[in-house]
Design a protein around this motif. Sequence first.
Motif: not given
Length: 594
Positions: A63-65, A71-77
Motif C-alpha cells: 500500500k505504501d508503494a 502521489n508521484y504520478i500526480l505531482t511528479k515529485d
Amino acid sequence: MIRKVFAKSAFFLRIIFVVGLFLILIIGGFTYRHIYNLTDSTKQVVSTYKVNVELEKVISYLKDAENGHRNYILTKDTTYLEPYLSAREKVNESFAELKEIANHGENQEENLKVLSKYIDALFTNFSETSTFISGDETLSEAFKTNFFEEKIIMDSIRQKVNEMIDFENSLLKKHQEQYQSNLKFTPLFLYLVLLITLVLIIISYYKINVDFKNIRLINSQLLIFKEAAVQLEIIGKHGNWVWHIDKEKYTFSDNLYRVLGEKPGSFVPTFENFISFVHPEDKEKFAKDVEDMMKNEDLPFIYYRIVQKDGTIKHIKGYGKLLINNEGEKRIVGNITDISDEIERFLEIEERNLELEKNNAELSEFNYVASHDLQEPLRKIQTFISRLEEKEAKNLSSFGSQYLERIKVSATRMRLLIDDLLQFSRTNKPDKEFVLTNLNELLENAKQDVTETILEKKAIITNDVLPTVLVIPFQVHQLFLNLLSNSLKYSKTAEAPVIKIEYSLINSKDDHNLINVSKSNYHKITFSDNGIGFEQQYAEQIFELFNRLHNKQEYSGTGVGLSICKKIIDNHNGVITAQGEPQVGSIFKIYLPE
C-alpha cells in the motif's frame, strides 16, 4: 508352609509394584503428550500470528508503494518514490520470512507462489507506469490501461493474502479444538489412573502391614521353636553342626559342646578341634566318612566314639547331608547324638537274651525230663497198680480197695497233666512255620482223634466248608481237637451232643469282637454246642492256665486245654472269644486274619 506363604506374598507385592510402575509410566507419557500438544498448539498460534503479521506487513508495504507511486504520478515529485523504492526490499524480506514460517502444507506453498507472481506483476506494472510519467504520456490510453491493471493486481494480492490468513486461522482453530478435546479427556484419565494407583498403594500398604504382623508372629513362634529345639537337644543329647565347605567355616550348636563335655563356645569350631575328641581307634574311619559326605548328598548313620577330657568315653551316632544352594555354595549339615545310654541298654538286653536262652535251654531240658524221666516212673506206678488190682484186689479190705482206686485216678490225672503241660510248652516254641493249609483236613483229623467219644456219646457234628489259610498246621489241629474235646466232655448226660462248626469271611468293622486289630478281613469259625454251658462272667477266666469251672470228680481234665487254644490263637495274631449259658450250651468264636 511358611516359605510358600511368603513366596505368594512377595509375588503379589511384585505384581503391584510392576503395575504401579506401569501406571506411573502411563501418567508420565500422557503428561509428556499433554505438554507436547500444548507446546505444539503454542507454536501453531505463534506461527499463525507471525504469518498473519508478515502478510499484513506485505499488504502495508505494497500500500505504501502504491500510495507513493500514485502521489508521484500526480505531482511528479520524486520524493514520493522513496516508499515505493524501499517497499520492494521490505516486501522481499517479509516474503522470505513467510517461506520460513508458513510451512503448513502444499496449499499454503501454492498460495505463496501465486502471491509472489502477483507482487512481481505489481512492481512490473509500477515500472511501466513510471515510464509513461517520464514521457509525459499520462493521458494516453496505454497509461490508463496500465493504471487500471495496477488496481486489479492489488485487489488480487489483497484477496490472496486474505485467503492465506483465513487458511492459517482455520488451522489454528482446528488445533485449538483438538487441544481442547485432549485437555478435557486428559484430566479425567489422569485422575482415574491416580485413583487406581492410590488404591494399589493402599492395598500394598495393607498387605505389607499384614505380612509384617505375620512376620512378627512367625518370629515369635520361631523364637519359641528355637528355644524348644535347644531344650530338645539337651534332653535328647543332640548336637548340630554346619560345615561351609567353600568358606572352610564351621558352626557348632551349644549342645554339641555339651555332648563333647565342654562349655558352649569354649573352643573355636574347626574340624581339627572336633576330631581331637574322636577316639583314636575311630579317627581314620571318621575322617573317611566325612570325606564320603562331600561326595554324596547324604549317607547312612555313622557310629564312633569320643573321649571327653575327663576320660569318659561316649558312643556317638552321627548323620550328615550335603546341601548346595542356588549360588552353587556347598555346605554339610550334620547332627550328632549321644547314644551311650542306648548302648548300655543294648548290652543289658543282650545279657538278658543270653539269660533267656539259658532259661529256654533249661526249660527244654525240663520238657525232656517231663516227657521221659517223669513219665517213666509214672508208667511203672500205673503198671504196679494194674497188677495189684489183678492179683491182690480180693485180699484188700474195702478201705484198701478205695485207696487203690484213688491212687489209680491220681496217677491218670498226673499223666494227663504232664501231657497237657508238654502240649502247652510246645505252643510256646519259637520255631513256628506257617504253611498254606486246608483247614478241612485238620478238622477231619481232629474228628478222627475223638472218634471213640463221638460214637460213645452218639454226637452229631456238622460243619461248613472251611478255607485254605496260612497257619501252623499242628497247632490248629490241636486247637480243633481241644474245642471238640471240650464240647464232648461238657455235654449233657441225657442228651446227645450236637456240635455245629460254621464259617464266614468278615470285615473287622462289622464285628464288635474285633477292636484295635491290625487287619481288615478275618476268617470267622464258630464252634457251638448244646452242652452244660457256663456263666458268662467266667468267659475270660476259662482261658487261664489251670482254671477249672467244674469239680474234678464231675468232669475230668486239667484246666490247660482252653489255655492252649488261647495261646495258639495268639500265635496266629487272631482272636478267640467264649459265650455260654448254663444248661443251654457254649459258643466259641475263632478269628484268624486273612
